[in-house]
Design a protein around this motif. Structure first.
Motif, mmCIF file in Angstrom:
data_model
loop_
_atom_site.group_PDB
_atom_site.id
_atom_site.type_symbol
_atom_site.label_atom_id
_atom_site.label_comp_id
_atom_site.label_asym_id
_atom_site.label_seq_id
_atom_site.Cartn_x
_atom_site.Cartn_y
_atom_site.Cartn_z
ATOM 1 N N VAL A 1 -5.084 17.046 -7.973
ATOM 2 C CA VAL A 1 -5.648 16.181 -9.001
ATOM 3 C C VAL A 1 -6.376 17.037 -10.029
ATOM 4 O O VAL A 1 -7.180 17.900 -9.675
ATOM 5 C CB VAL A 1 -6.627 15.149 -8.381
ATOM 6 C CG1 VAL A 1 -7.342 14.359 -9.458
ATOM 7 C CG2 VAL A 1 -5.886 14.228 -7.427
ATOM 8 N N ALA B 1 -2.613 8.246 -7.624
ATOM 9 C CA ALA B 1 -3.903 8.832 -7.253
ATOM 10 C C ALA B 1 -5.012 8.075 -7.972
ATOM 11 O O ALA B 1 -4.936 7.867 -9.183
ATOM 12 C CB ALA B 1 -3.944 10.305 -7.638
ATOM 13 N N ARG B 2 -6.010 7.665 -7.240
ATOM 14 C CA ARG B 2 -7.217 7.074 -7.834
ATOM 15 C C ARG B 2 -8.138 8.228 -8.179
ATOM 16 O O ARG B 2 -8.489 9.026 -7.310
ATOM 17 C CB ARG B 2 -7.902 6.130 -6.860
ATOM 18 C CG ARG B 2 -7.041 4.976 -6.484
ATOM 19 C CD ARG B 2 -7.478 3.736 -7.212
ATOM 20 N NE ARG B 2 -6.533 2.665 -6.943
ATOM 21 C CZ ARG B 2 -6.105 1.832 -7.864
ATOM 22 N NH1 ARG B 2 -6.548 1.944 -9.093
ATOM 23 N NH2 ARG B 2 -5.262 0.896 -7.562
ATOM 24 N N VAL B 3 -8.494 8.337 -9.455
ATOM 25 C CA VAL B 3 -9.250 9.488 -9.933
ATOM 26 C C VAL B 3 -10.484 9.016 -10.691
ATOM 27 O O VAL B 3 -10.391 8.138 -11.552
ATOM 28 C CB VAL B 3 -8.379 10.369 -10.877
ATOM 29 C CG1 VAL B 3 -9.147 11.587 -11.342
ATOM 30 C CG2 VAL B 3 -7.081 10.765 -10.194
ATOM 31 N N ALA C 1 -2.176 13.971 -11.899
ATOM 32 C CA ALA C 1 -2.033 14.161 -10.455
ATOM 33 C C ALA C 1 -0.598 14.539 -10.128
ATOM 34 O O ALA C 1 0.331 14.195 -10.862
ATOM 35 C CB ALA C 1 -2.427 12.880 -9.717
ATOM 36 N N SER D 1 -2.359 12.152 -4.392
ATOM 37 C CA SER D 1 -3.661 12.800 -4.596
ATOM 38 C C SER D 1 -3.701 14.215 -4.018
ATOM 39 O O SER D 1 -4.770 14.785 -3.841
ATOM 40 C CB SER D 1 -4.768 11.950 -3.970
ATOM 41 O OG SER D 1 -4.529 11.792 -2.588
ATOM 42 N N ALA E 1 -1.937 8.756 -12.325
ATOM 43 C CA ALA E 1 -3.363 8.879 -12.038
ATOM 44 C C ALA E 1 -4.023 7.624 -12.598
ATOM 45 O O ALA E 1 -3.862 7.311 -13.778
ATOM 46 C CB ALA E 1 -3.937 10.134 -12.676
#
Length: 163
Positions: free
Chosen positions: A83, A32-34, A76, A80, A67
């Motif tokens: 999150v 997950a891009r957070v 995460a 995603s 994450a």
């Protein structure tokens, strides 16, 4: 935020969540891009680091995912799908007494339905604000807050954060 002192009711929470959560669902082992919270103070970051160590490996039957960027402020599950960001600023909606909230295992949560069908939960009355974004597919499983609430209650003391 309305602070109703009612025990967690899975049925009531499921009814409240039958709609909304976060886009970009990629359940499975995906990362997950957070977005990291904006430079929280050292004391808040310390509470978030303690929380990070206590977070469950599984939430809503989804395994923990990487994450990115890697940080003690984020976590995460299911890519995603779910999150968590710790050390976020107090949401403006928390000042609105008409906002809906629930309490799960002693932790109060502001509940916000998002335009994309997701839900954003944000803790209240804790020394660090924690936000949990849930995608539309998983927004019907309010039980996910049980394990997260337990970890928060254990590591983030009650109080009012100045951040």
């Amino acid at each position: 935020m309305s602070r109703h002192r009612r025990p967690f009711s899975l049925l009531a929470a499921l009814t409240a969540l039958a709609v909304p959560a976060v886009a970009g669902c990629s359940p499975g082992g995906a990362e997950a891009r957070v977005d990291l919270p904006s430079d929280p103070p050292a004391d808040v970051a310390g509470l978030c680091a303690a929380l990070h160590k206590e977070l469950p490996g599984t939430v809503a039957e989804l395994d923990r995912s990487p994450a990115l960027p890697e940080s003690d402020l984020t976590a995460a599950w299911g890519g995603s799908a779910i999150v968590l960001r710790c050390g976020v600023r107090k949401p403006a909606k928390m000042l609105d007494p008409e906002q809906d909230g629930i309490e799960v295992n002693g932790v109060g949560w502001l509940v916000e339905r998002l335009d994309d069908g997701g839900v954003r939960f944000t803790t209240g009355l804790r020394l660090a604000y924690t936000e949990v974004l849930v995608d539309k597919e998983h927004a019907t499983d309010a039980g996910m807050l049980v394990g997260l609430s337990d970890a928060i209650a254990k590591t983030v003391p009650e109080g009012i954060s100045s951040y």
